[in-house]
Write an enzyme that holds these catalytic residues in place. Sequence first.
Site, PDB file in Angstrom:
ATOM      1  N   CYS A 413      38.864 -27.179 -13.543  1.00 36.64           N
ATOM      2  CA  CYS A 413      40.395 -27.830 -13.573  1.00 36.64           C
ATOM      3  C   CYS A 413      40.466 -28.357 -14.951  1.00 36.64           C
ATOM      4  CB  CYS A 413      40.583 -28.628 -12.392  1.00 36.64           C
ATOM      5  SG  CYS A 413      42.467 -28.611 -12.289  1.00 36.64           S
ATOM      6  N   HIS A 545      38.660 -25.063  -8.346  1.00 39.43           N
ATOM      7  CA  HIS A 545      38.003 -26.119  -7.502  1.00 39.43           C
ATOM      8  C   HIS A 545      36.852 -25.417  -6.768  1.00 39.43           C
ATOM      9  CE1 HIS A 545      40.048 -29.733  -8.800  1.00 39.43           C
ATOM     10  NE2 HIS A 545      40.988 -28.993  -8.879  1.00 39.43           N
ATOM     11  N   GLU A 547      34.091 -26.673  -5.947  1.00 41.74           N
ATOM     12  CA  GLU A 547      33.220 -27.327  -4.977  1.00 41.74           C
ATOM     13  C   GLU A 547      34.041 -27.507  -3.435  1.00 41.74           C
ATOM     14  OE1 GLU A 547      36.741 -30.163  -7.106  1.00 41.74           O
ATOM     15  OE2 GLU A 547      35.346 -28.373  -7.319  1.00 41.74           O
TER      16      GLU A 547
END
Length: 589
Positions: A413, A545, A547
């Site tokens: 990001c 993102h 993750e």
Amino acid sequence: MGSNAKQTKYIIVSGGVISGIGKGIIASSTGLLLKTLGLTVTSIKIDPYLNIDAGTLSPLDHGEVFVLDDGGEVDLDLGNYERYLNVTLTRDNNITTGKIYREVIDKERRGDYLGKTVQVVPHITNAIQDWVERVGGVPTTENGRVPDVCIVELGGTVGDIESAPFIEAMRQFQFRVGHDNFCLIHVSLVPVVGAVGEQKTKPTQASVRDLRGLGLSPDILACRSAIPFAEGIREKLSMFCQVSPKQVFSVHDCESLYHVPILLQQQGIIDVLNERLKLKDLTISSERRAEGDSLWAQWREFARRRARDLDEVTIAIVGKYTYLTDSYISVVKALEHAALNINRKVKLSWVEASDLEEASKHKDPLKYHEAWQQMCAANGILVPGGFGERGVEGKVLAAKWAREHNIPYLGICLGLQVAVIEFARNVCGMPSAHSTEFRENCDEPVVIFMPEIDRTTMGGTMRLGSRPTKFQDSEFARQSKIKQLYAGADEVHERHRHRYEVNPEKVAAFEAKGLHFVGRDAETGERMEILELANHPYYVAAQYHPEYLTRPLSPSPPFLGLLLAASGQLDAYLAGQDVTQEVDTKLKM
């Protein structure tokens, strides 16, 4: 009772004595154990605060804001549920006081209550029960099965004023769904005090007494403590809390959070749940039982690997919320998952971005030099997302260091945006390059505000949720490391949370110098999603993102690439070699 063809069973997880006691991990671990029986499990998190969602909360106040496929900005515990249970949740799986009151007030304005006086009981409590029952029956797995069990975590601490309506709703809910479909796990603290380390049961006794006074009786006591139960503690808790000894569980500090399900299973929690919820009456196919057995074997192996003395890989996380590591909990989990899947242990080096800046050299030279020492010692560098100007120049310096010194780099990001800013300034001859987020009228705007975003309303107005990213059909993109890590996929779906994007007018200049945007949004092709630098061991950044989609047994590809590059195994992995079969010794458990 609801209109579901079958009755979902509910496990409520409450907490006592202190907040942040570990309800989320115990709830997730319980759900995982039920999955190993072949059951289908979903989860709900109740947060008693008045915010509609977690989107406007500071990470330093409440930890990470987790983003779901549907764009819901929710509590970080829903990230634990998705990772442990391998489910895809929605914004409705996170209940807040704000959502409940908004729903009831909207009904009142429409006249749904037919002129009645609208009160906490029964209108608020009924709305809570209806919500739990409705969402508890919604499929959250790819196979579309209606959940057998729904885990409901009640945030906060028993006795809090703000959680009182939810406690009362659950008291009523136990009668709505029936005795065999309702189980309460109460998580409490057994502190260790004094020089001799004596365990004290009084806080738990008081907490259970409060809970009983509110009309709920725990079926299982999960007692957090630094050490296992001393002799007689389980029996004492059983006597004063009116539960049998087999219903009292010691959840003491252990090797890792991945060991908590094993700890609970070894103490017999599955037998207690079987007996309490009549789980053996459920019809479970032999195929689902086999899936459960396979999951348990894989989880035990994963936890065993976590306890081994593996080679370490040091990753520097350059962020602005490093004083509360829960701000980056999904990033930490993604790094752990990637490392353990290649037989490595990740060592995290937390670097406060502002400490890398030149101003810090004069303001606090010790912190400045320590920060740069951490950067020099790292095998890889990760720059996660963030908002606000503080620390941005430090992140730019981190991206520059990684690029110039061939250190593996992953930007997420804002980490992508600072990599673009750094490249523009130092490679493309744009010394004043910046983001309009921080310099609204800068001469070289390389990161700009997305035109469709609301500039006035903050909550829920970013580009949120799962969006498709399409790999480009260029020669570089087809051979890029990141595409290979995604198993050659032409399109990937990842979760987003941002207001700013790379200026598409500047892209040609960057690519001419070797910074390739190999992934772009599938809708327009104008929004830059993934970049990769040519002639570098691993220099990758994503606007999304990654993750948020990591799983213990299925790590996120960008994180896997970072760990492989940082441990010197990326080329071998991309060549098709199995890097997970190395033999390690010095088993700790």
